[in-house]
Each structure stands twice: as C-alpha cells, then as structure tokens.
Design a protein around this motif. Sequence first.
Motif, PDB file in Angstrom:
ATOM      1  N   GLY A   2       1.357  -2.241  -1.949  1.00 53.97           N
ATOM      2  CA  GLY A   2       1.565  -2.577  -3.354  1.00 53.97           C
ATOM      3  C   GLY A   2       0.971  -3.913  -3.758  1.00 53.97           C
ATOM      4  O   GLY A   2       0.068  -4.444  -3.110  1.00 53.97           O
ATOM      5  N   GLY A   3       1.524  -4.479  -4.843  1.00 50.38           N
ATOM      6  CA  GLY A   3       0.975  -5.688  -5.441  1.00 50.38           C
ATOM      7  C   GLY A   3       1.131  -6.914  -4.556  1.00 50.38           C
ATOM      8  O   GLY A   3       2.163  -7.114  -3.928  1.00 50.38           O
ATOM      9  N   PHE A   4       0.098  -7.717  -4.486  1.00 49.94           N
ATOM     10  CA  PHE A   4       0.084  -8.961  -3.718  1.00 49.94           C
ATOM     11  C   PHE A   4       0.447  -8.727  -2.246  1.00 49.94           C
ATOM     12  O   PHE A   4       1.253  -9.445  -1.663  1.00 49.94           O
ATOM     13  CB  PHE A   4       0.980 -10.017  -4.375  1.00 49.94           C
ATOM     14  N   VAL A   5      -0.148  -7.693  -1.708  1.00 49.07           N
ATOM     15  CA  VAL A   5      -0.005  -7.385  -0.284  1.00 49.07           C
ATOM     16  C   VAL A   5      -1.360  -7.619   0.367  1.00 49.07           C
ATOM     17  O   VAL A   5      -2.398  -7.224  -0.170  1.00 49.07           O
ATOM     18  CB  VAL A   5       0.452  -5.922  -0.082  1.00 49.07           C
ATOM     19  N   GLU A   6      -1.350  -8.315   1.526  1.00 54.06           N
ATOM     20  CA  GLU A   6      -2.577  -8.542   2.290  1.00 54.06           C
ATOM     21  C   GLU A   6      -2.381  -7.934   3.676  1.00 54.06           C
ATOM     22  O   GLU A   6      -1.339  -8.130   4.295  1.00 54.06           O
ATOM     23  CB  GLU A   6      -2.850 -10.048   2.404  1.00 54.06           C
ATOM     24  N   THR A   7      -3.391  -7.233   4.155  1.00 51.52           N
ATOM     25  CA  THR A   7      -3.295  -6.631   5.491  1.00 51.52           C
ATOM     26  C   THR A   7      -4.532  -6.992   6.295  1.00 51.52           C
ATOM     27  O   THR A   7      -5.607  -7.241   5.735  1.00 51.52           O
ATOM     28  CB  THR A   7      -3.207  -5.099   5.423  1.00 51.52           C
ATOM     29  N   LYS A   8      -4.385  -7.021   7.618  1.00 50.65           N
ATOM     30  CA  LYS A   8      -5.509  -7.242   8.531  1.00 50.65           C
ATOM     31  C   LYS A   8      -5.158  -6.637   9.872  1.00 50.65           C
ATOM     32  O   LYS A   8      -4.041  -6.844  10.345  1.00 50.65           O
ATOM     33  CB  LYS A   8      -5.781  -8.741   8.681  1.00 50.65           C
ATOM     34  N   LYS A   9      -6.089  -5.922  10.500  1.00 50.63           N
ATOM     35  CA  LYS A   9      -5.826  -5.274  11.800  1.00 50.63           C
ATOM     36  C   LYS A   9      -4.424  -4.694  11.814  1.00 50.63           C
ATOM     37  O   LYS A   9      -3.576  -5.095  12.623  1.00 50.63           O
ATOM     38  CB  LYS A   9      -5.978  -6.274  12.941  1.00 50.63           C
ATOM     39  N   ALA A  10      -4.161  -3.811  10.893  1.00 45.68           N
ATOM     40  CA  ALA A  10      -2.819  -3.260  10.753  1.00 45.68           C
ATOM     41  C   ALA A  10      -2.921  -1.741  10.695  1.00 45.68           C
ATOM     42  O   ALA A  10      -3.617  -1.208   9.834  1.00 45.68           O
ATOM     43  CB  ALA A  10      -2.171  -3.789   9.482  1.00 45.68           C
ATOM     44  N   VAL A  11      -2.244  -1.073  11.629  1.00 48.30           N
ATOM     45  CA  VAL A  11      -2.214   0.386  11.621  1.00 48.30           C
ATOM     46  C   VAL A  11      -0.858   0.794  11.063  1.00 48.30           C
ATOM     47  O   VAL A  11       0.179   0.516  11.672  1.00 48.30           O
ATOM     48  CB  VAL A  11      -2.432   0.953  13.040  1.00 48.30           C
ATOM     49  N   ILE A  12      -0.889   1.376   9.880  1.00 46.18           N
ATOM     50  CA  ILE A  12       0.351   1.664   9.147  1.00 46.18           C
ATOM     51  C   ILE A  12       0.472   3.180   9.055  1.00 46.18           C
ATOM     52  O   ILE A  12      -0.403   3.850   8.502  1.00 46.18           O
ATOM     53  CB  ILE A  12       0.283   1.009   7.748  1.00 46.18           C
ATOM     54  N   GLY A  13       1.537   3.710   9.616  1.00 44.36           N
ATOM     55  CA  GLY A  13       1.648   5.158   9.798  1.00 44.36           C
ATOM     56  C   GLY A  13       1.854   5.936   8.514  1.00 44.36           C
ATOM     57  O   GLY A  13       2.122   5.374   7.445  1.00 44.36           O
ATOM     58  N   ARG A  14       1.786   7.251   8.670  1.00 46.02           N
ATOM     59  CA  ARG A  14       1.916   8.173   7.545  1.00 46.02           C
ATOM     60  C   ARG A  14       3.200   7.901   6.765  1.00 46.02           C
ATOM     61  O   ARG A  14       4.275   7.755   7.357  1.00 46.02           O
ATOM     62  CB  ARG A  14       1.920   9.604   8.095  1.00 46.02           C
ATOM     63  N   GLY A  15       3.083   7.785   5.455  1.00 47.19           N
ATOM     64  CA  GLY A  15       4.253   7.650   4.594  1.00 47.19           C
ATOM     65  C   GLY A  15       4.921   6.279   4.620  1.00 47.19           C
ATOM     66  O   GLY A  15       5.930   6.065   3.948  1.00 47.19           O
ATOM     67  N   SER A  16       4.378   5.349   5.369  1.00 46.54           N
ATOM     68  CA  SER A  16       5.005   4.014   5.400  1.00 46.54           C
ATOM     69  C   SER A  16       4.550   3.195   4.206  1.00 46.54           C
ATOM     70  O   SER A  16       3.434   3.351   3.712  1.00 46.54           O
ATOM     71  CB  SER A  16       4.671   3.300   6.713  1.00 46.54           C
ATOM     72  N   LYS A  17       5.450   2.298   3.787  1.00 51.42           N
ATOM     73  CA  LYS A  17       5.178   1.568   2.544  1.00 51.42           C
ATOM     74  C   LYS A  17       5.360   0.066   2.734  1.00 51.42           C
ATOM     75  O   LYS A  17       6.325  -0.378   3.359  1.00 51.42           O
ATOM     76  CB  LYS A  17       6.132   2.055   1.442  1.00 51.42           C
ATOM     77  N   VAL A  18       4.422  -0.677   2.166  1.00 54.92           N
ATOM     78  CA  VAL A  18       4.526  -2.137   2.104  1.00 54.92           C
ATOM     79  C   VAL A  18       4.371  -2.461   0.616  1.00 54.92           C
ATOM     80  O   VAL A  18       3.296  -2.771   0.140  1.00 54.92           O
ATOM     81  CB  VAL A  18       3.414  -2.812   2.938  1.00 54.92           C
ATOM     82  N   PRO A  19       5.480  -2.373  -0.134  1.00 57.64           N
ATOM     83  CA  PRO A  19       5.298  -2.329  -1.591  1.00 57.64           C
ATOM     84  C   PRO A  19       5.002  -3.660  -2.278  1.00 57.64           C
ATOM     85  O   PRO A  19       4.315  -3.675  -3.290  1.00 57.64           O
ATOM     86  CB  PRO A  19       6.616  -1.739  -2.106  1.00 57.64           C
ATOM     87  N   HIS A  20       5.555  -4.804  -1.779  1.00 52.97           N
ATOM     88  CA  HIS A  20       5.408  -6.008  -2.610  1.00 52.97           C
ATOM     89  C   HIS A  20       5.194  -7.281  -1.788  1.00 52.97           C
ATOM     90  O   HIS A  20       5.897  -7.510  -0.806  1.00 52.97           O
ATOM     91  CB  HIS A  20       6.665  -6.278  -3.462  1.00 52.97           C
ATOM     92  N   LEU A  21       4.264  -8.146  -2.218  1.00 56.90           N
ATOM     93  CA  LEU A  21       4.220  -9.563  -1.827  1.00 56.90           C
ATOM     94  C   LEU A  21       4.343  -9.788  -0.319  1.00 56.90           C
ATOM     95  O   LEU A  21       5.194 -10.548   0.133  1.00 56.90           O
ATOM     96  CB  LEU A  21       5.387 -10.307  -2.510  1.00 56.90           C
ATOM     97  N   THR A  22       3.515  -9.151   0.470  1.00 60.66           N
ATOM     98  CA  THR A  22       3.728  -9.185   1.920  1.00 60.66           C
ATOM     99  C   THR A  22       2.409  -9.353   2.661  1.00 60.66           C
ATOM    100  O   THR A  22       1.373  -8.880   2.204  1.00 60.66           O
ATOM    101  CB  THR A  22       4.443  -7.882   2.360  1.00 60.66           C
ATOM    102  N   TYR A  23       2.441 -10.056   3.808  1.00 65.93           N
ATOM    103  CA  TYR A  23       1.280 -10.143   4.698  1.00 65.93           C
ATOM    104  C   TYR A  23       1.555  -9.351   5.971  1.00 65.93           C
ATOM    105  O   TYR A  23       2.550  -9.611   6.661  1.00 65.93           O
ATOM    106  CB  TYR A  23       0.965 -11.607   5.062  1.00 65.93           C
ATOM    107  N   VAL A  24       0.678  -8.408   6.274  1.00 73.54           N
ATOM    108  CA  VAL A  24       0.791  -7.625   7.507  1.00 73.54           C
ATOM    109  C   VAL A  24      -0.477  -7.866   8.324  1.00 73.54           C
ATOM    110  O   VAL A  24      -1.543  -7.374   7.970  1.00 73.54           O
ATOM    111  CB  VAL A  24       0.921  -6.115   7.220  1.00 73.54           C
ATOM    112  N   GLY A  25      -0.379  -8.670   9.393  1.00 74.62           N
ATOM    113  CA  GLY A  25      -1.557  -8.935  10.230  1.00 74.62           C
ATOM    114  C   GLY A  25      -1.263  -8.625  11.674  1.00 74.62           C
ATOM    115  O   GLY A  25      -0.169  -8.929  12.164  1.00 74.62           O
ATOM    116  N   ASP A  26      -2.212  -8.011  12.382  1.00 78.50           N
ATOM    117  CA  ASP A  26      -2.059  -7.673  13.803  1.00 78.50           C
ATOM    118  C   ASP A  26      -0.772  -6.887  14.040  1.00 78.50           C
ATOM    119  O   ASP A  26       0.137  -7.352  14.736  1.00 78.50           O
ATOM    120  CB  ASP A  26      -2.073  -8.948  14.659  1.00 78.50           C
ATOM    121  N   ALA A  27      -0.684  -5.730  13.437  1.00 77.50           N
ATOM    122  CA  ALA A  27       0.572  -4.984  13.500  1.00 77.50           C
ATOM    123  C   ALA A  27       0.344  -3.490  13.620  1.00 77.50           C
ATOM    124  O   ALA A  27      -0.704  -2.978  13.219  1.00 77.50           O
ATOM    125  CB  ALA A  27       1.387  -5.264  12.239  1.00 77.50           C
TER     126      ALA A  27
END
Length: 499
Positions: free
Chosen positions: A365-390
């Motif tokens: 979602g909005g203001f989300v940054e990702t890097k080297k992140a494998v996010i499975g089917r149906g998973s959600k990162v909806p708001h204001l979040t950093y997902v790196g090396d995950a």
Amino acid sequence: MPLTPHPDVAVVVLAAGAGTRMKSATPKMLHTVAGRSMLGHAVHAACGIRPDHVVVVTGHGKDLVDAALDELKPRMDKDYGVGSIDTVVQKQQNGTGDAVACALQSAALADFTGTIVVTTSDVPLLGAEVLAALLAEHSAKPRAGVTVLTTMVDDPHGYGRIVRTADGEVTRIVEEKDADEETRTIREINSGVYAFDAALLADAVGQLDTNNAQGEFYLTDVIGIARASDRIVRAHRLADPALVAGVNDRVQLAEANRQFNRRLREMHMKNGVTMTDPDSVFIDCDVEIANDVLLEPNCQLKGSTSIATGCVIGPDTMLENMTVGEGASVVRTHGFDSVIGAHADVGPFTYIRPGTQLGDNGKLGGFVETKKAVIGRGSKVPHLTYVGDATIGEESNIGASSVFVNYDGVNKHHTTIGSHVRTGSDTMFIAPVTVGDGVYSGAGTVIKDDVPAGALTVSSAKQRIIEGWVENKRPGTPAADAAARARTGSATPGTDSDK
Ligand code: UD1
Ligand code: MG
C-alpha cells in the motif's frame, strides 16, 4: 520475427566517429533511444537480416563501445542466430570512406565477394526490414553496383544531397559543406546507408581523396566513382523520412526518441493496450504489454518490463525490468527489477526496489518500500512500512508503520515471517529473526527474539497515566488551557458554543 537469412551479405556498421556535436563524454552511439543504445539499434538491424558477417568499425570511445558490443552479442545469437560480430579499429577518424576501408581489411571481409551493406550507428529508427528492402532493390535485375538509401525531407540541412540527371539517374552525392546554393535546395538526402558490390567498393574506396570541405575521405564519393566507371547506381527512396533520420546532436536525439516512442505506443495500442493519454506514456523498445492493459497518464515502462493482460498501470508510474502478473493494479509506483503477482494491488506512493517478489493477490500500500523481499500469496503490507531482506509467507498482514530492521550498521540480516501472521502497527523486526505461522504481535512490539508458531508477542511497557501533569508542568500553554477548560466544562474559544 527474424527475417529470412541473407547469405553472401556482410553488414558494416560505422561506429568510430567522435560525435562531437553531442558534446558528451559518452560516445554518440551509446546514447539511448527507446531504452536501447543507438549502437544496439544498428546491431539489431544488421543482425536482423541474418547476414554472413557483421563488422563494426570502432575508434572513438573504443573500450566503452566494445563493452556495449559484448553485452549485445548473446542476444544477437539468441534472437537472430548471429554467433559472431567482428570489430575493426579505425585509429584516426578520417571520414566514413576511411572507416569502410578499415572494415574491408578485417579478416571477415578481406576475401569477401558478395554484397556489403554499410550502415551507421546514428540512425536509430532504421530496422532490418528497411535493410532487406534495400537489398531487394539492389539485387533486382540487372543487379546494381551501388544502391543508396534515400528519402525526401522538408529540411535537408546537414545531409548529403542526392544529385540526379534530368532523367532521374543518380550521379553523385554532395555533402552540405561542399554544396553550392542550388545543390542545397535538393530535398532528396543520403541516409548514409548503402548496398555495394564488394569488389566495386574495394576498388572505389582505394580511389577516394580528401579534396573536400572537411578534408575527410567521404564514402559518399564512391557513388560518383561508380557512376564514372559506368556501374549501375540505384537509389531506394523511403517514403518515411523518420526511419533514416540521423542523430548528430541532442535535439535530434530527442526527436528520434519522440518518433520511436510514438511508433511503439501505436503498435501497443493496435495490439489492444488502452492509453488514456498516449503522449504522456514512454515505453522502451523491449517492453512487452499484453492486450487489455490500461495505461493511465504519465507512465514510463522501461528495460525488460512485461505487463500481463488485464492490468491497470498508473497514473504516474515508472517500472523498470518489472514483471507484472495478470489483472494487477499498480498506481503511482516506482519499481525496479522485481515481480508483482497476478491480481496484486500496489500503490499509491510505493517504492519497489530490486529483488521484490509480491505474490498473487498480495498488496503493497501507500508509503511502503520493499527490497529483496519475497512476499507470499495473499499477504499484505498495507501502510507506511519498510520490508527489506525478508521472506513473508502466505495470507499474512503486516501492521501499519512497521520496519524490518535489516541493517546493523555493518551487515544486512534476514527476517522470516510465516503464513497467516497478524502483526500489530508499529512493529520492529530486528533481523535476523523468525516469526512462526499464525503469530500475532501487539502494537509497538520490538521483535528481537524468534516467535514460535501460534504465539502472541508483546513488548511495549505497561501504559502509565499521570493525571494533571500538563496543567502542573506546562502552565500557560494552549495545551494547559485546553486541559483546564475540559476539567471545568467551560467552552472552547472560537467554537459554536462560544457565541
Ligand atoms: C553522413 C554522410 C551524409 C549523410 C549522413 C546521414 C558522409 C561523408 N556523409 O554525414 O551524406 O547524409 O551521414 O546521416 O558519409 N564515422 C566513422 N569514422 C569516421 C567518421 C564517421 O566511423 O571517421 C561513423 C560515425 O560514427 C557515424 C557515421 O560514420 O556513425 C556517420 O558519421 P557522421 O559524422 O555522423 O556523418 P554525417 O555528417 O552525419
Ligand atoms: Mg550522422
């Protein structure tokens, strides 16, 4: 679709010139049009006719040009079955005639007796089909000694002019700088692309001199020499001048990009892509877009991006080397070197960095940054979040304002989250850490230790309330006044109840 092979044909690509009019540290032919270097366009066109030999003449910026050629080679083999591209060095840039003389000394061409196509690395819209058409004209009976590719332009300034006899026979080419007033009015120009009989070319190149305004060996003089020795000289005149527009400066570079882009957009629209505002959409030449994709205004699709059917992209989205699955929505997003799954929902204001794989039906979602992140089917990162090396499993939800704390100041560490996890808002995952399937976490939790499947984890301290603190410790502030009014039940100044 590769064209049919052209045996007994060699293509020489001239790419040794300095390109001084570009005023650039980068050699002219490495400037890009529709995301591919002009050298790349020339080599694609050359290999596209599947000739016996391709020889590139290099010189100025040789190391950079050689490196660019090395990058192109595997693709030429794969797309066209052209397994080798030879290079020859023109030590001093003494003109196009000299460049061709160098090419003729290469091992590939020393004993070559077929047809030599000469093309340049500054006509980025020229494709293999045009070279094939030039060769067809050249080989029409009686076979020509030279066939030059020409076109009519409104403004011939800077180009060599095609001089013909009253009955239309091509007699010579006169360069802008050598032309008199009358010759300059000729609107038929030399594209700088030719087909030559190899023996004629070798003989004529040996006769060139530098008696001209630029003191260079002009390849264009071969036409006059061939004609003087009664060889057949033909012109293949293209109806569309944009296909052979030469790029010598950055104004022409911008124009070539504009033309190329317009053509690409039209091709995609004809293939079933809707564009709300085509003029604001930029698409690189290797991008693939399936039918029934909607491109909203201000989108840039770059590199090897591919978009599957049914997607809505934009407005205001830049995707480079991205693979987007069927039916996904990607709004106001910057994304690089990553995968977005089918029916995923991305944006607005989302930054996808290399190595992200968002699963089918996933959400960033909005203001989300990702890097080297494998996010499975149906998973959600909806708001204001950093997902790196995950790695995140399936059907998990990451609460708002969370950070995957992947960097200890020296090294990056990995976070693993299971499936069906629900993390509270403002969770910090201090990597390396693992959170099992089905875990819940409270808001504000700092997860430093692994959490086993099915657990609830909380780390925030018990909440304390110190009554009256603001009026005691911050007297006279607006906050203390508001607190006093709330305590006494008096009206707030400026509200309706005050009237
Ligand atoms: C050339 C033609 C002109 C034609 C125009 C089409 C000549 C003398 N003139 O002019 O008739 O209308 O192209 O765009 O040929 N190069 C070398 N070595 C050199 C000089 C040039 O390899 O010593 C290469 C350049 O890298 C470039 C190509 O040859 O790819 C053409 O050179 P450029 O300087 O652009 O020629 P134009 O002035 O455009
Ligand atoms: Mg040029």
